[in-house]
Structure formats: structure tokens, C-alpha cells
Design a protein around this motif. Structure first.
Motif, PDB file in Angstrom:
ATOM      1  N   LYS A 108     -17.165 -32.729  -5.106  1.00 22.10           N
ATOM      2  CA  LYS A 108     -16.288 -33.410  -4.152  1.00 22.10           C
ATOM      3  C   LYS A 108     -16.563 -32.992  -2.712  1.00 22.10           C
ATOM      4  CE  LYS A 108     -12.555 -33.660  -7.567  1.00 22.10           C
ATOM      5  NZ  LYS A 108     -11.220 -33.112  -7.967  1.00 22.10           N
ATOM      6  N   ASN A 109     -17.012 -31.765  -2.548  1.00 21.15           N
ATOM      7  CA  ASN A 109     -17.164 -31.209  -1.205  1.00 21.15           C
ATOM      8  C   ASN A 109     -18.437 -30.381  -1.124  1.00 21.15           C
ATOM      9  OD1 ASN A 109     -16.799 -30.255   1.391  1.00 21.15           O
ATOM     10  ND2 ASN A 109     -15.085 -28.906   0.891  1.00 21.15           N
ATOM     11  N   LYS A 121     -14.768 -25.299 -12.535  1.00 21.31           N
ATOM     12  CA  LYS A 121     -13.922 -25.601 -11.381  1.00 21.31           C
ATOM     13  C   LYS A 121     -14.720 -25.535 -10.083  1.00 21.31           C
ATOM     14  CE  LYS A 121      -9.866 -23.842 -13.830  1.00 21.31           C
ATOM     15  NZ  LYS A 121      -8.853 -22.770 -13.921  1.00 21.31           N
ATOM     16  N   ASP A 123     -12.103 -23.409   0.436  1.00 18.43           N
ATOM     17  CA  ASP A 123     -11.909 -24.641  -0.332  1.00 18.43           C
ATOM     18  C   ASP A 123     -11.525 -24.317  -1.770  1.00 18.43           C
ATOM     19  OD1 ASP A 123     -12.630 -26.465   1.798  1.00 18.43           O
ATOM     20  OD2 ASP A 123     -14.701 -25.807   1.500  1.00 18.43           O
ATOM     21  N   ILE A 143     -15.477 -28.711  -7.350  1.00 13.65           N
ATOM     22  CA  ILE A 143     -15.335 -28.644  -5.893  1.00 13.65           C
ATOM     23  C   ILE A 143     -16.649 -28.997  -5.212  1.00 13.65           C
ATOM     24  CG2 ILE A 143     -14.905 -27.099  -3.945  1.00 13.65           C
ATOM     25  CD1 ILE A 143     -12.387 -27.870  -5.451  1.00 13.65           C
ATOM     26  N   ALA A 155      -7.894 -23.243  -1.758  1.00 12.32           N
ATOM     27  CA  ALA A 155      -6.941 -24.326  -1.539  1.00 12.32           C
ATOM     28  C   ALA A 155      -6.882 -25.317  -2.690  1.00 12.32           C
ATOM     29  CB  ALA A 155      -7.288 -25.064  -0.243  1.00 12.32           C
ATOM     30  N   ASN A 156      -7.962 -25.424  -3.468  1.00 12.10           N
ATOM     31  CA  ASN A 156      -8.048 -26.522  -4.429  1.00 12.10           C
ATOM     32  C   ASN A 156      -8.237 -26.090  -5.880  1.00 12.10           C
ATOM     33  OD1 ASN A 156      -8.157 -29.022  -2.561  1.00 12.10           O
ATOM     34  ND2 ASN A 156      -9.676 -27.644  -1.672  1.00 12.10           N
ATOM     35  N   THR A 157      -8.227 -24.787  -6.144  1.00 14.49           N
ATOM     36  CA  THR A 157      -8.327 -24.305  -7.520  1.00 14.49           C
ATOM     37  C   THR A 157      -7.318 -23.188  -7.733  1.00 14.49           C
ATOM     38  OG1 THR A 157      -9.911 -22.478  -7.210  1.00 14.49           O
ATOM     39  CG2 THR A 157     -10.839 -24.701  -7.398  1.00 14.49           C
TER      40      THR A 157
END
Length: 264
Positions: A25-26, A18, A33, A22, A36-38
Motif C-alpha cells: 500500500k505504501n 503485515k 507507518d 504496508i 500507525a497502521n499495524t
């Protein structure tokens, strides 16, 4: 010694996966981050990027390394043997930041060896006291021993490598594990050579057969030589074994090339 980088959690492939997603992508992501995204918990958000860095997948700026890029493209679940050998190599290499990991692997991961968690605890406490001049609490060292063992016993870790097995409670043996893929060793050789020998073109074979390199892969001199002969056939190195001391000549030092041969 980076003794508590793990925050009491063993290496988790599914969690590191995971983090890599990220990072892809970022690049240069922050902990926010991950939040917010995992679905990683707060402590995992700290520990797993640290593992990813120590396992050679991320650099210090939270960007994918060459190894990290190949893994995300060709082995996103970190399940191939070549990938797991290189994760183990990066965690264990003497020039990497997790010094205690290298110590434990090279001292105890010897085929046929048996040991207990208590032996690891006592040995690591002596090692840390000798190298830091401080006596650390047995509780923190015990936690580190637990995560170290768990990394190699848990199916979400590096269990597939078969480096150790538990045959009684808190008692472990080191079986004769499968040898690493040729180009996993080729990548490790190029990385190790760059770190320890720089621009040198030739080193003694004996420099590689000891615990600091061959020992990371649980290889003796014969097993390492067999793989080096295969790398010679692939054009990565040359071997001169006519007169002692035998010599290894590095013909191709590209990590990218080794990764291409490993994954493609």
C-alpha cells in the motif's frame, strides 16, 4: 555479522505478512507507518522489516521485490511450501547479508545429523571470533541461537519445511525433509547464478552440488541432479553429462519466469 538484527525474535510469518501489506500500500514505508497502521509492537516494527529484507521480500528501500510481489498476490499468508523454501533460501544463501545463518545451516542441517543448542552456541562463538576478531558475549550469541532454532520449530515460522525437530530438550535432529518444488529450486538457481557467476552461461555441476547451493536445500548430488533434470525438461537449463566435468548450461535466467511457474 548482523548478529542482532532480529532483536531477539524469531521469524514470524504473521508479522512479516503485515509488513508486506504496508509495503504494498505504501512503497518505501517508514517505521512510523507500521506504528500507525499495524498492531506490531515497537521492537517488531524494527525486526520484521529486517527479516523481510533478509528473506528476499523487500529491498533496501522498503519496496517489494519480485518475490515479495508474487507472495503478496498468490500466497499472502506465506504458507505454501515453495514460498517457505525460498524464505529459507534467502536467509541462508552465502551472498545474502546474514552470514551466520548460512554458516549454521550448511554446517548443521545435514539429514541424519543431531545437535544441541549448546553445540550451536559454542560453534557460532568460534565462528564469530574467527571472522570478527572479537569475543562476543555468550548471552547475545545464545539469543541468536534461540531465534535461529525457533524460526524452524515454530508454526508461525518455517516449521512446515520440517528441516529440524526437537526430540529431547535442547536436542535436535535433522530428518530427511521433503525436497523443494522444482521451480523453487529454479528460482534459487537463477538468483544464485546471478550472484556468483554473473553472465557466465556454463558452470561445472560440481560447483552446485556442494554445501553452498545444494546444501541449502539439504540435497545431495543425486537429489539435486534429479531436480536439475526436471528443470532441463522445463527448458530452463541444459545438462551435459557425457564426460566429466559435467556441465550445467543456463538457458533462462529470469527470476520473474521462475516465480510465474512456481505460483501460476
Amino acid at each position: 555479522m548482523n548478529l542482532t538484527f532480529h532483536r531477539t525474535f524469531s521469524f514470524s510469518r504473521s508479522s512479516v505478512m503485515k509488513v508486506l501489506d504496508i509495503a504494498q500500500k505504501n512503497p518505501g514505508f517508514k517505521q512510523s507507518d507500521l506504528a500507525a497502521n499495524t498492531d506490531l509492537g515497537t521492537i517488531y516494527q524494527e525486526a520484521m522489516p529486517r527479516y523481510a529484507k533478509r528473506a528476499g521480500l523487500l529491498d533496501e528501500k522498503n519496496q517489494l521485490t519480485s518475490f515479495g510481489r508474487f507472495v503478496t498476490e498468490f500466497d499472502p499468508y506465506l504458507e505454501k511450501m515453495g514460498t517457505q523454501w525460498l524464505l529459507h533460501y534467502h536467509l541462508s544463501a552465502p551472498h545474502r547479508p546474514t552470514v551466520f545463518w548460512h554458516y549454521l545451516v550448511t554446517r548443521w542441517f545435514i539429514p541424519g545429523n543431531t545437535f544441541t543448542a549448546k553445540q550451536l552456541l559454542e560453534d557460532l562463538m568460534i565462528f564469530l571470533q574467527h571472522n570478527t576478531g572479537k569475543t562476543l558475549s555468550s548471552r547475545s550469541v545464545r539469543s541468536t541461537v534461540t531465534i535461529f532454532i525457533g524460526t524452524y520449530l515454530k508454526s508461525d515460522g518455517l516449521k512446515r519445511l520440517g528441516l529440524i525437530e526437537e526430540f529431547e530438550k535442547d536436542t535436535y535432529r535433522v530428518p530427511q525433509s521433503p525436497r523443494p518444488p522444482t521451480w523453487a529450486l529454479g528460482y534459487a538457481l537463477a538468483d544464485y547464478w546471478q550472484a556468483h557467476y554473473g553472465e557466465r552461461l556454463t558452470v561445472n555441476l560440481d560447483d552446485l552440488t556442494g554445501k553452498n547451493f545444494a546444501g541449502l536445500f539439504l540435497l545431495g548430488e543425486e537429489g539435486l541432479t534429479e531436480l536439475l533434470i526436471e528443470l532441463k525438461q522445463e527448458g530452463m537449463i541444459d545438462l551435459h553429462r557425457i564426460a566429466s566435468p559435467y556441465q550445467v548450461v543456463l538457458l533462462q535466467s529470469s527470476l520473474e519466469l521462475a516465480l510465474e511457474r512456481l505460483y501460476k
